[in-house]
Design a protein around this motif. Structure first.
Motif, PDB file in Angstrom:
ATOM      1  N   ASP A  91       0.836  -1.221   0.000  1.00  0.00           N
ATOM      2  CA  ASP A  91       0.000   0.000   0.000  1.00  0.00           C
ATOM      3  C   ASP A  91       0.861   1.257   0.000  1.00  0.00           C
ATOM      4  O   ASP A  91       0.574   2.217  -0.702  1.00  0.00           O
ATOM      5  CB  ASP A  91      -0.932   0.021   1.226  1.00  0.00           C
ATOM      6  N   GLN A  92       1.915   1.241   0.832  1.00  0.00           N
ATOM      7  CA  GLN A  92       2.759   2.437   0.989  1.00  0.00           C
ATOM      8  C   GLN A  92       3.504   2.786  -0.293  1.00  0.00           C
ATOM      9  O   GLN A  92       3.512   3.933  -0.713  1.00  0.00           O
ATOM     10  CB  GLN A  92       3.806   2.193   2.091  1.00  0.00           C
ATOM     11  N   ASP A  93       4.178   1.795  -0.891  1.00  0.00           N
ATOM     12  CA  ASP A  93       5.006   2.153  -2.048  1.00  0.00           C
ATOM     13  C   ASP A  93       5.102   1.105  -3.141  1.00  0.00           C
ATOM     14  O   ASP A  93       5.251   1.453  -4.298  1.00  0.00           O
ATOM     15  CB  ASP A  93       6.420   2.548  -1.583  1.00  0.00           C
ATOM     16  N   LEU A  94       5.003  -0.171  -2.828  1.00  0.00           N
ATOM     17  CA  LEU A  94       5.301  -1.173  -3.854  1.00  0.00           C
ATOM     18  C   LEU A  94       4.204  -1.339  -4.907  1.00  0.00           C
ATOM     19  O   LEU A  94       4.456  -1.909  -5.969  1.00  0.00           O
ATOM     20  CB  LEU A  94       5.623  -2.525  -3.207  1.00  0.00           C
ATOM     21  N   ASN A  95       3.005  -0.862  -4.626  1.00  0.00           N
ATOM     22  CA  ASN A  95       1.965  -0.895  -5.659  1.00  0.00           C
ATOM     23  C   ASN A  95       2.123   0.271  -6.641  1.00  0.00           C
ATOM     24  O   ASN A  95       1.508   0.277  -7.698  1.00  0.00           O
ATOM     25  CB  ASN A  95       0.566  -0.853  -5.041  1.00  0.00           C
ATOM     26  N   HIS A  96       2.900   1.278  -6.234  1.00  0.00           N
ATOM     27  CA  HIS A  96       3.112   2.436  -7.124  1.00  0.00           C
ATOM     28  C   HIS A  96       4.573   2.894  -7.060  1.00  0.00           C
ATOM     29  O   HIS A  96       4.894   3.979  -6.593  1.00  0.00           O
ATOM     30  CB  HIS A  96       2.145   3.580  -6.774  1.00  0.00           C
ATOM     31  N   ILE A  97       5.440   2.009  -7.530  1.00  0.00           N
ATOM     32  CA  ILE A  97       6.895   2.253  -7.489  1.00  0.00           C
ATOM     33  C   ILE A  97       7.279   3.466  -8.330  1.00  0.00           C
ATOM     34  O   ILE A  97       8.103   4.280  -7.915  1.00  0.00           O
ATOM     35  CB  ILE A  97       7.657   0.991  -7.952  1.00  0.00           C
ATOM     36  N   GLN A  98       6.662   3.584  -9.505  1.00  0.00           N
ATOM     37  CA  GLN A  98       6.990   4.695 -10.406  1.00  0.00           C
ATOM     38  C   GLN A  98       6.808   6.048  -9.701  1.00  0.00           C
ATOM     39  O   GLN A  98       7.723   6.873  -9.681  1.00  0.00           O
ATOM     40  CB  GLN A  98       6.110   4.617 -11.667  1.00  0.00           C
ATOM     41  N   GLN A  99       5.620   6.232  -9.096  1.00  0.00           N
ATOM     42  CA  GLN A  99       5.318   7.516  -8.427  1.00  0.00           C
ATOM     43  C   GLN A  99       6.182   7.726  -7.179  1.00  0.00           C
ATOM     44  O   GLN A  99       6.619   8.826  -6.888  1.00  0.00           O
ATOM     45  CB  GLN A  99       3.837   7.583  -8.004  1.00  0.00           C
ATOM     46  N   THR A 100       6.433   6.625  -6.445  1.00  0.00           N
ATOM     47  CA  THR A 100       7.155   6.751  -5.175  1.00  0.00           C
ATOM     48  C   THR A 100       8.651   6.925  -5.365  1.00  0.00           C
ATOM     49  O   THR A 100       9.283   7.734  -4.693  1.00  0.00           O
ATOM     50  CB  THR A 100       6.911   5.501  -4.296  1.00  0.00           C
ATOM     51  N   TYR A 101       9.221   6.123  -6.265  1.00  0.00           N
ATOM     52  CA  TYR A 101      10.683   6.055  -6.361  1.00  0.00           C
ATOM     53  C   TYR A 101      11.282   6.679  -7.630  1.00  0.00           C
ATOM     54  O   TYR A 101      12.404   7.154  -7.606  1.00  0.00           O
ATOM     55  CB  TYR A 101      11.149   4.595  -6.300  1.00  0.00           C
ATOM     56  N   MET A 102      10.565   6.603  -8.734  1.00  0.00           N
ATOM     57  CA  MET A 102      11.192   7.023  -9.989  1.00  0.00           C
ATOM     58  C   MET A 102      10.883   8.476 -10.359  1.00  0.00           C
ATOM     59  O   MET A 102      11.719   9.157 -10.950  1.00  0.00           O
ATOM     60  CB  MET A 102      10.760   6.102 -11.139  1.00  0.00           C
ATOM     61  N   ASP A 103       9.697   8.964 -10.005  1.00  0.00           N
ATOM     62  CA  ASP A 103       9.346  10.347 -10.363  1.00  0.00           C
ATOM     63  C   ASP A 103      10.090  11.391  -9.516  1.00  0.00           C
ATOM     64  O   ASP A 103      10.600  12.362 -10.055  1.00  0.00           O
ATOM     65  CB  ASP A 103       7.824  10.548 -10.280  1.00  0.00           C
ATOM     66  N   THR A 121      15.957  -6.641  -5.750  1.00  0.00           N
ATOM     67  CA  THR A 121      15.372  -5.295  -5.756  1.00  0.00           C
ATOM     68  C   THR A 121      15.962  -4.446  -4.630  1.00  0.00           C
ATOM     69  O   THR A 121      16.362  -4.974  -3.597  1.00  0.00           O
ATOM     70  CB  THR A 121      13.840  -5.347  -5.500  1.00  0.00           C
ATOM     71  N   VAL A 122      15.986  -3.148  -4.847  1.00  0.00           N
ATOM     72  CA  VAL A 122      16.297  -2.204  -3.765  1.00  0.00           C
ATOM     73  C   VAL A 122      15.785  -0.821  -4.179  1.00  0.00           C
ATOM     74  O   VAL A 122      15.751  -0.490  -5.362  1.00  0.00           O
ATOM     75  CB  VAL A 122      17.816  -2.149  -3.449  1.00  0.00           C
ATOM     76  N   GLY A 123      15.362  -0.061  -3.183  1.00  0.00           N
ATOM     77  CA  GLY A 123      14.926   1.301  -3.443  1.00  0.00           C
ATOM     78  C   GLY A 123      15.505   2.229  -2.391  1.00  0.00           C
ATOM     79  O   GLY A 123      16.057   1.777  -1.385  1.00  0.00           O
ATOM     80  N   LEU A 134      19.556   9.214   3.244  1.00  0.00           N
ATOM     81  CA  LEU A 134      18.622   8.507   2.371  1.00  0.00           C
ATOM     82  C   LEU A 134      18.286   7.204   3.083  1.00  0.00           C
ATOM     83  O   LEU A 134      19.154   6.612   3.730  1.00  0.00           O
ATOM     84  CB  LEU A 134      19.293   8.161   1.048  1.00  0.00           C
ATOM     85  N   GLU A 135      17.058   6.728   2.934  1.00  0.00           N
ATOM     86  CA  GLU A 135      16.693   5.454   3.551  1.00  0.00           C
ATOM     87  C   GLU A 135      16.677   4.346   2.495  1.00  0.00           C
ATOM     88  O   GLU A 135      16.016   4.463   1.468  1.00  0.00           O
ATOM     89  CB  GLU A 135      15.322   5.547   4.229  1.00  0.00           C
ATOM     90  N   LEU A 136      17.432   3.285   2.766  1.00  0.00           N
ATOM     91  CA  LEU A 136      17.445   2.123   1.875  1.00  0.00           C
ATOM     92  C   LEU A 136      16.225   1.272   2.208  1.00  0.00           C
ATOM     93  O   LEU A 136      15.965   0.973   3.378  1.00  0.00           O
ATOM     94  CB  LEU A 136      18.737   1.330   2.101  1.00  0.00           C
ATOM     95  N   LYS A 137      15.464   0.891   1.173  1.00  0.00           N
ATOM     96  CA  LYS A 137      14.234   0.139   1.408  1.00  0.00           C
ATOM     97  C   LYS A 137      14.098  -1.013   0.415  1.00  0.00           C
ATOM     98  O   LYS A 137      14.668  -0.987  -0.656  1.00  0.00           O
ATOM     99  CB  LYS A 137      13.011   1.062   1.248  1.00  0.00           C
ATOM    100  N   ARG A 138      13.283  -1.986   0.817  1.00  0.00           N
ATOM    101  CA  ARG A 138      12.851  -3.087  -0.078  1.00  0.00           C
ATOM    102  C   ARG A 138      14.006  -3.862  -0.708  1.00  0.00           C
ATOM    103  O   ARG A 138      13.934  -4.274  -1.853  1.00  0.00           O
ATOM    104  CB  ARG A 138      11.918  -2.555  -1.188  1.00  0.00           C
TER     105      ARG A 138
END
Length: 222
Positions: A91-103, A121-123, A134-138
């Protein structure tokens, strides 16, 4: 060994990324159950229930059955905790990776790809607690591809990204049961800065602690 390529996330990776994360997280359920059984409180409860039932029923069957049910219930509670965490992460980020991490300019998501499949994977996102980090996630690598240095490379990519953008360092959270992850991060130079209970009620009961690690990527010169 098949060639592994590291690249930025693309929209078509979405389902594979979610699968790598979900399967990777679910793998920690057995070790979490063992963690619970090592807790003095859990041992005391199981011991008391067993002795009380043995004394009152004069039969070994009832106490054994009761302990089996308690253990099954405990496993269900741990599974529930992980399922909830996985769902929250989606819900937080993995359903919308583009908006959360790439944009956003100060966030990014990478995948390791082998034979056309996502195997790691890593974000990273700006930390909510400290603007210098920066926070390393996923971070997740498929079981079939571990031991090949994929996680280390993904780690380095996050550190490099932080350095290029002028951050002081990278921080992350991992759990007490993720011992392989702890070894990896410590090997990569991360320092343990704090340990605290996960906010979940079940987590508090079973002493399921989270560990915060920091890696300083560069020193700012005055």
């Amino acid at each position: 060994m098949a060639e592994v390529q590291f690249r930025h996330y693309r929209e078509e990776d979405l389902e594979e990324v979610k699968e790598v994360f979900t399967v990777g997280m679910s793998e920690h359920i057995p070790s979490s159950c063992m963690h619970v059984l090592k807790q003095p409180l859990a041992q005391m409860i199981l011991g008391c229930v067993f002795c009380a039932l043995l004394t009152s029923s004069k039969s070994i069957l009832l106490p054994v059955l009761a302990i089996t049910l308690l253990l099954a219930g405990g496993r269900q509670a741990v599974s529930f905790m992980f399922t909830k965490y996985i769902q929250t992460s989606l819900d937080q980020d993995l359903n919308h990776i583009q908006q959360t991490y790439m944009d956003p300019p100060k966030a990014c998501f990478w995948v390791a790809e082998s034979q056309g499949r996502v195997v790691g994977t890593v974000g990273c996102l700006p930390s909510e607690n400290d603007e210098n980090f920066l926070e390393l996630k996923r971070m997740s690598v498929k079981k079939s591809h571990r031991g090949q240095g994929i996680a280390k490379t993904l780690c380095r990519m996050v550190a490099e990204f932080a350095r290029e953008r002028g951050y002081l360092g990278v921080m992350l959270h991992t759990s007490v049961v993720q011992t392989d992850a702890q070894k990896l991060y410590e090997h990569m130079g991360f320092q343990k800065v704090s340990e605290f209970n996960a906010p979940d009620v079940i987590a508090k009961l079973i002493n399921f602690t989270l560990i915060e690690y920091h890696l300083i990527v560069k020193h700012h010169h005055n």
